[in-house]
Design a protein around this motif. Sequence first.
Motif, PDB file in Angstrom:
ATOM      1  N   ASP A   1     -35.267  28.178 -22.998  1.00 13.40           N
ATOM      2  CA  ASP A   1     -34.845  28.335 -24.391  1.00 13.40           C
ATOM      3  C   ASP A   1     -33.377  27.948 -24.571  1.00 13.40           C
ATOM      4  O   ASP A   1     -33.003  27.310 -25.564  1.00 13.40           O
ATOM      5  N   VAL A   2     -32.542  28.347 -23.614  1.00 11.61           N
ATOM      6  CA  VAL A   2     -31.117  28.004 -23.673  1.00 11.61           C
ATOM      7  C   VAL A   2     -30.939  26.496 -23.594  1.00 11.61           C
ATOM      8  O   VAL A   2     -30.119  25.909 -24.310  1.00 11.61           O
ATOM      9  N   MET A   3     -31.715  25.845 -22.725  1.00 12.92           N
ATOM     10  CA  MET A   3     -31.601  24.399 -22.559  1.00 12.92           C
ATOM     11  C   MET A   3     -32.021  23.660 -23.828  1.00 12.92           C
ATOM     12  O   MET A   3     -31.333  22.741 -24.273  1.00 12.92           O
ATOM     13  N   VAL A   4     -33.161  24.042 -24.403  1.00 13.02           N
ATOM     14  CA  VAL A   4     -33.629  23.375 -25.619  1.00 13.02           C
ATOM     15  C   VAL A   4     -32.607  23.547 -26.738  1.00 13.02           C
ATOM     16  O   VAL A   4     -32.310  22.605 -27.486  1.00 13.02           O
ATOM     17  N   GLN A   5     -32.051  24.749 -26.859  1.00 12.61           N
ATOM     18  CA  GLN A   5     -31.051  24.987 -27.882  1.00 12.61           C
ATOM     19  C   GLN A   5     -29.823  24.101 -27.668  1.00 12.61           C
ATOM     20  O   GLN A   5     -29.317  23.467 -28.597  1.00 12.61           O
ATOM     21  N   PHE A   6     -29.342  24.038 -26.423  1.00 10.99           N
ATOM     22  CA  PHE A   6     -28.136  23.251 -26.148  1.00 10.99           C
ATOM     23  C   PHE A   6     -28.366  21.765 -26.389  1.00 10.99           C
ATOM     24  O   PHE A   6     -27.535  21.087 -27.025  1.00 10.99           O
ATOM     25  N   TYR A   7     -29.475  21.223 -25.878  1.00 12.07           N
ATOM     26  CA  TYR A   7     -29.726  19.795 -26.059  1.00 12.07           C
ATOM     27  C   TYR A   7     -29.890  19.454 -27.541  1.00 12.07           C
ATOM     28  O   TYR A   7     -29.538  18.355 -27.966  1.00 12.07           O
ATOM     29  N   GLY A   8     -30.426  20.376 -28.317  1.00  8.67           N
ATOM     30  CA  GLY A   8     -30.503  20.160 -29.757  1.00  8.67           C
ATOM     31  C   GLY A   8     -29.118  20.067 -30.379  1.00  8.67           C
ATOM     32  O   GLY A   8     -28.841  19.193 -31.209  1.00  8.67           O
ATOM     33  N   LEU A   9     -28.220  20.968 -29.986  1.00  6.51           N
ATOM     34  CA  LEU A   9     -26.838  20.922 -30.476  1.00  6.51           C
ATOM     35  C   LEU A   9     -26.150  19.638 -30.038  1.00  6.51           C
ATOM     36  O   LEU A   9     -25.395  19.015 -30.804  1.00  6.51           O
TER      37      LEU A   9
ATOM     38  N   ILE B   1     -27.666  10.553 -26.888  1.00  6.44           N
ATOM     39  CA  ILE B   1     -28.614  11.186 -25.984  1.00  6.44           C
ATOM     40  C   ILE B   1     -29.866  10.321 -25.826  1.00  6.44           C
ATOM     41  O   ILE B   1     -30.590  10.419 -24.831  1.00  6.44           O
ATOM     42  N   LEU B   2     -30.131   9.428 -26.800  1.00  9.77           N
ATOM     43  CA  LEU B   2     -31.302   8.539 -26.739  1.00  9.77           C
ATOM     44  C   LEU B   2     -31.075   7.307 -25.871  1.00  9.77           C
ATOM     45  O   LEU B   2     -32.012   6.544 -25.638  1.00  9.77           O
TER      46      LEU B   2
END
Length: 614
Positions: free
Chosen positions: A305-313, A321-322
């Motif tokens: 969850d922390v990773m998904v949140q950070f990568y979204g930010l 990032i693409l």
Amino acid sequence: MDEGDDKYNRHPNYFTYEVRQFSSYVPNGDPKRHAKPPRRFFPVPRDPNEQFMPTWLVRTSDLQLVRGCTVNEEYCTLSYSWNQSGENIVDKETGKSKRVDNGKHEIIYPARTIRRSPRGRKRLARQLKLVKFEQLIQQICKDFNVKYIWFDQMCINQNDKEEKKREIKQMHRIYSNAYCTLILMPELQMSALYYKKKWREHLVDFEKILGSQWMKRMWTLEEALLSPKLLFVGRDVHAWWYVQREFSVIRDICQRPARWNVNTVLRYAHIRTSTKAHDHVFALANIFSDLMNNISVSYDQPALDVMVQFYGLLAMKNLNILCFRKPQGGFALGDDDVGGLGFSEQTQWYHDVPIRKFDLPSWTGIAGEHLQDPSLKTSFTNYSISGRSLQVTCSALTMSDDTIREINSSTEAGQDGDGYYDVDEDVDAVPEGAFKLSLTIERHDQEESMELELLSEFPPRPHYDSCLAVSVRLPGHGGQNKGVKKTMLLRTIGNGRPDDEDIILSAADELLFLSHFFPIKTVVLFWWDLSSPSKEFASIDRFSQHLTEEFDGPDQCAILTGIHFTSDSKKNTDLYPFIKKEGDHYKAVGVCDIENPEYLFFGCTIPEQTFVIR
């Protein structure tokens, strides 16, 4: 200890340090051995305008902790792998690990000559001293004249959760405000070359950096990127950052002033690991410190969850990032370094990527390798992040049903019953020496097949600088009901014999690829003179796109032409994200190059679509 017994420390969790070191401080210069480092630190008064000092510092003379606010001179920081500071013992019941230092770090003092009373001299052999990690750091700081140093094992109470949380949040300030960071890398050492047993030449074995523990740890990347200066300290040699930047494996890390962006940081970050999965995010968030306030430093929350949140930010901060592709040879390797690895080693580099054990969205680029170019940038902003979904609204080259209807509705000639458009029915506009190729493309649920027929004689290749080309049509505007005709080069055609059948097959294969983005059935191919600068053309570099997944036959794909990345190193060529449909959403599978995009899209109106990428 005899020189013949001088071997690498048999304990992989401990460091061996020789006091008499080779010094590599001149780019491309021969390293010299010195009793003391030729370049040492001198006390630098602290700038009174500096508002930040670490909470605690270690005074190296007696290894005592002192308040940072009481120190009136600059401090250094330490960057190292915890795996080489002692043994990690895992509690079988709790699963928690702790460091145990059994005092097996080695300090090797050189042989020396002392005076004997009343006269004469005595030769003392080299000495080996076993010490704990703190004493090892004290000796290194003594040799380089470092008075105050910060390192986490002493300056952070590892048992105090609140203190640890507070210090993690300001890690970027600690390293960016340091005078210099000392990097401990025991794998870095000299190698000797013997010639007829008469002389030997010492060389720095920079290749050892690639497999070092320091290169594999997540926190060390953050520490190196943020530090103003770097000093690499190995077993028997040390080197400054401006020497190391000559070595392409860590060129980006050692550039000062630092030249990195989202894609270059992720290129190195994804091959690194950490003891705790959360630290992958906390270290990255310190590099992009403006995101740190949006991250909760807590090891109690689910790591994914922390990773998904950070990568979204991170994606909302910068869409670079693409910018990733399938790795070529090995992760985070420059072209000069790939040749040093065998095929099996390259394969292992491709598969052994720590970040891949986490189920992250495709747009994070974990299936590939991010590009090394720090100058990549885009101005595109019409996108949003919601959980695991990246939603973009932009123009795109894709053969979706909507696109086919758009093209067919604006076309009066050449339309046939199967929805394809014969792009070159107006043969009069085709140069002399062209030839016709008929393609029959069938796409079913799981397969794609193609039949081709050469409808006219294949003309000889005019000269070496000739390349096969085809005309394609894009939707036009301003009353151009036939669409806009453009010349596309088929870059995959090699230097084979002009009558070689393989050239035709390669052309057909390239046309099959283009048919995913342009309506193609019967085409006219012709030779294009690349040496003429006045001719306008475009090309989609298919084989340099290195997609992380193959698209098989009927797969619906799209090139997001509304999102273009420019680069200082690639003139007249932009990069575009490449996505592949999977169920009710799309997957990001890399980027492709389009040469001369201004020519390709001038006068065209490519409809916008909304894509959900997961």
